[in-house]
Design a protein around this motif. Structure first.
Motif, short mmCIF file in Angstrom:
data_model
loop_
_atom_site.label_atom_id
_atom_site.label_comp_id
_atom_site.label_asym_id
_atom_site.label_seq_id
_atom_site.Cartn_x
_atom_site.Cartn_y
_atom_site.Cartn_z
N CYS A 17 -19.77 -30.80 -4.20
CA CYS A 17 -20.78 -30.59 -5.25
C CYS A 17 -20.67 -29.16 -5.79
N CYS A 20 -24.21 -27.01 -4.75
CA CYS A 20 -24.59 -26.66 -3.38
C CYS A 20 -23.41 -26.64 -2.40
N CYS A 44 -25.79 -35.67 -6.28
CA CYS A 44 -25.64 -35.05 -4.97
C CYS A 44 -26.88 -35.40 -4.14
N CYS A 47 -28.82 -31.63 -3.37
CA CYS A 47 -29.50 -30.87 -4.41
C CYS A 47 -29.85 -31.72 -5.63
#
Ligand SMILES: [Zn+2]
Length: 127
Positions: A17, A20, A44, A47
């Motif tokens: 991701c 994050c 994700c 996050c």
């Protein structure tokens, strides 16, 4: 690879991701699972970043894949022609084989580079 965490390079090389860096964007982490090379999660789970920011977002990655493909081809040529001293025809065959063999990697690298152009690491979302 952990020492790169927090940089775009980490997300590009691992396919994690872009915000994050906690999990893979792809459903199957192996690029060579041919049936599911481009199968991506929608968001994700850490996050909640939506990867495809707008419809057809990843079409732009084809512009990146052109450059990435050229880089792989040039690398294959330099290694085969200058280091292995193959003739031009054999070097050409090596280039074609490299680009076809590395296609899943090229596709994913391109998507990773493309999404990292628009999103960056946010340490506040990394917990
Ligand atoms: Zn995330």
């Amino acid at each position: 690879m952990k020492f790169l965490k927090g940089t775009s390079i980490y997300s590009i090389l691992t396919g994690s991701c872009p915000v994050c860096h906690n999990e893979s964007m792809y459903k199957n982490t192996s690029a060579f699972a041919i049936k599911n090379v481009l199968g991506m999660n929608e968001r994700c789970s850490h996050c909640h970043t939506k990867y495809s920011m707008e419809p057809s977002f990843f079409y732009g990655a084809m512009y990146v894949s052109y450059g990435v493909g050229i880089a792989f081809g040039v690398a294959a040529f330099v290694i085969s022609y200058f280091f292995l001293h193959l003739n031009l025809l054999m070097s050409y065959i090596v280039i074609v084989a490299t680009i076809i063999g590395c296609l899943p990697i090229i596709l994913r690298l391109s998507r990773n580079i493309w999404i990292n152009l628009f999103m960056s690491y946010d340490s506040s979302k990394n917990n």
